[in-house]
Every structure is written in structure tokens, then in C-alpha cells.
Design a protein around this motif. Structure first.
Motif, short mmCIF file in Angstrom:
data_model
loop_
_atom_site.label_atom_id
_atom_site.label_comp_id
_atom_site.label_asym_id
_atom_site.label_seq_id
_atom_site.Cartn_x
_atom_site.Cartn_y
_atom_site.Cartn_z
N ALA A 1 0.88 -1.12 0.00
CA ALA A 1 0.01 0.15 0.00
C ALA A 1 1.15 1.31 -0.56
O ALA A 1 0.51 1.82 -0.62
N ALA A 2 1.97 1.46 0.72
CA ALA A 2 3.18 2.35 0.99
C ALA A 2 3.98 2.39 -0.07
O ALA A 2 3.94 3.74 -0.64
N VAL A 3 4.27 1.06 -0.87
CA VAL A 3 4.57 1.05 -2.42
C VAL A 3 4.07 2.15 -3.44
O VAL A 3 3.98 3.34 -4.59
N LEU A 4 2.32 1.15 -3.59
CA LEU A 4 1.72 2.50 -4.06
C LEU A 4 1.30 3.43 -4.51
O LEU A 4 1.41 4.40 -5.14
N VAL A 5 1.00 4.04 -3.24
CA VAL A 5 1.22 5.71 -2.92
C VAL A 5 2.47 6.39 -2.91
O VAL A 5 2.80 7.50 -3.77
N LYS A 6 3.23 5.45 -3.45
CA LYS A 6 4.79 6.29 -3.68
C LYS A 6 4.77 6.24 -5.10
O LYS A 6 5.57 7.37 -5.58
N LEU A 7 4.77 5.16 -5.90
CA LEU A 7 5.03 5.55 -6.94
C LEU A 7 3.76 6.03 -7.30
O LEU A 7 4.61 7.27 -8.64
N PHE A 8 2.88 6.94 -6.95
CA PHE A 8 2.34 7.55 -7.68
C PHE A 8 2.37 8.79 -7.27
O PHE A 8 2.92 10.09 -8.29
N ALA A 9 3.22 9.00 -6.10
CA ALA A 9 3.27 10.23 -6.14
C ALA A 9 4.97 10.59 -6.77
O ALA A 9 4.71 11.75 -7.12
N ASP A 10 5.60 9.60 -7.48
CA ASP A 10 6.99 9.56 -8.08
C ASP A 10 6.57 10.82 -9.36
O ASP A 10 7.35 11.01 -9.86
#
Length: 235
Positions: A162-171
Motif C-alpha cells: 500500500a505504501a509502495v503504491l502511494v509512493k509510486l503515484f507520488a513519484d
């Protein structure tokens, strides 16, 4: 006269650049030992160590943190040749990435290990398999690699994904709500690499349609790209 379709925005092929600083790394129980190793530099158990984990587990991110701290160069294992070894370690530290079966020159790696020891340099290897499991023709190289300490990164759990998904979108300068993240957790591939492919596809679709990222858009992308989904949409 037929009604003209609304114009579609053509997506630019510009991938979001990942944030690779220490504060951007997503710590989790499965990567705690590997992160502790990088944080402990130069107090390592050996001059040569190896990070092992699946694609997208965070090996390259940790390698980038190490390179920033140590001045290490980053070299792909397949690009290393014997003649280039002295230059590769001249800064006193090196990252050799993606040590894959059959994907490197054994003589070059053996020379690198010897020179690292002679010069008291540091060498960080990254691989999907422990070095001791690599099929090698050079017995001395196999013997050396069996002694390399291995720090494994476990596959991501739900919280980390879940944290990875948020970070990938934020990137990619995209915001995503909790409902969309939870929807993707249930249907996207259960790996960081799979999450990257899903986010890339959703980003492209959002650009093409000039739409924000929503649960509906995520559902549409997974329906159009069946290879990205692990479960069928129940809606």
C-alpha cells in the motif's frame, strides 16, 4: 455528418523519476536487515556483501543510498569486464547490480573480488539469488562467493505494498485516495514490480483521458490490461 469524437490527449512517455534518498525508503520488517546494513556503513561484517530479493524489492534504492554515502560507482554486472575493474573500484567502493546467472563475466568478477580485498575497498552486490546459488564454471569464484554475507529482502506485505503504491503515484506527481489503493491491493500483482507496471498503466490512461486517478479509472485499466490483474473485478 457523424459527430466527432472528443480529442484524446496523447500521453508523453516520461516515467516519473523515483525518489531514492534515505528518507524516501519504505522501511518494513521484510527489509529491516538490509536497511540496517546500509545504515551501518562502513561498519559492515565484511568488505563484500550482497542484497538479495525479488524484482522491485528495493535493492536499487538501497544501493543508491549506499552510493551517495560512500562515493561508490554503480555498475551493471553484465557491463563489467576485466579491463575495467581497476577504474570501477578507484573510489574505494562499488555497487555491482543485477548479478544474474550467465549475465556476467566470471573472470571480471573474480578479479574484482581480489582487487576489492587488496585495496580494502567496499563492494555491494545486488541479485535475485544468493551468490552461492549461481551456476559457475570457475571453482575459485564459487568458493569466494559462498563466503559473501547475504542480506535478504522479503516480498512486500499488504502494508508495504500500500505504501509502495502511494509512493509510486507520488513519484509521478499523482494523488490517489485510500479506496483506490485498497482496490488495487486486492487485484494488482502481489509484488513491487507488478505494482510499478500497474501504476505506469494507470498514469498513461489518466494522461490520455485527461482524468484524475480514481477507483473507476483503476478498474478500467485492469479490465483493459488483463495481464496486470490477479483477480477479476466483481463489480
Amino acid at each position: 455528418m457523424p459527430k466527432a469524437s472528443p480529442p484524446r490527449q496523447l500521453p508523453l512517455q516520461l516515467s516519473g523519476q523515483p525518489a531514492l534518498r534515505r528518507e524516501d525508503f519504505l522501511a518494513a520488517p521484510g527489509n529491516a536487515a538490509a536497511l540496517a546494513l546500509i545504515d551501518a556503513f562502513p561498519d559492515w561484517p565484511a568488505r563484500v556483501v550482497c542484497l538479495v530479493g525479488p524484482e522491485g524489492a528495493g535493492k536499487s534504492h538501497l544501493a543508491a543510498i549506499f552510493a551517495e554515502r560512500s562515493g561508490a560507482r554503480l555498475v551493471e554486472a553484465r557491463a563489467l569486464d576485466r579491463a575495467g575493474v581497476p577504474e570501477a573500484v578507484e573510489t574505494g567502493a562499488l555497487v555491482l547490480e543485477d548479478l544474474e546467472p550467465g549475465g556476467f563475466e566470471e573472470a571480471a568478477l573474480f578479479h574484482l573480488l581480489n582487487l576489492t580485498r587488496e585495496q580494502n575497498a567496499y563492494l555491494l552486490l545486488t541479485a535475485r539469488l544468493p551468490p552461492a546459488q549461481l551456476p559457475l564454471a570457475t571453482a575459485d569464484l564459487a568458493s569466494r562467493l559462498r563466503t559473501v554475507p547475504v542480506f535478504e529482502i522479503a516480498p512486500a506485505d499488504d502494508a508495504l505494498l500500500a505504501a509502495v503504491l502511494v509512493k509510486l503515484f507520488a513519484d509521478r506527481q499523482l494523488t490517489v485516495d485510500e479506496a483506490t489503493v485498497q482496490y488495487l491491493l486486492l487485484r494488482a500483482p502481489r509484488s513491487v514490480a507488478g505494482a510499478k507496471r500497474v501504476v505506469e498503466a494507470i498514469d498513461a490512461a489518466a494522461l490520455a483521458a485527461a482524468r484524475p486517478v480514481t477507483r473507476a479509472l483503476a478498474a478500467q485499466v485492469l479490465k483493459e490490461h488483463a495481464e496486470l490483474a490477479t483477480n477479476e473485478d466483481e463489480d
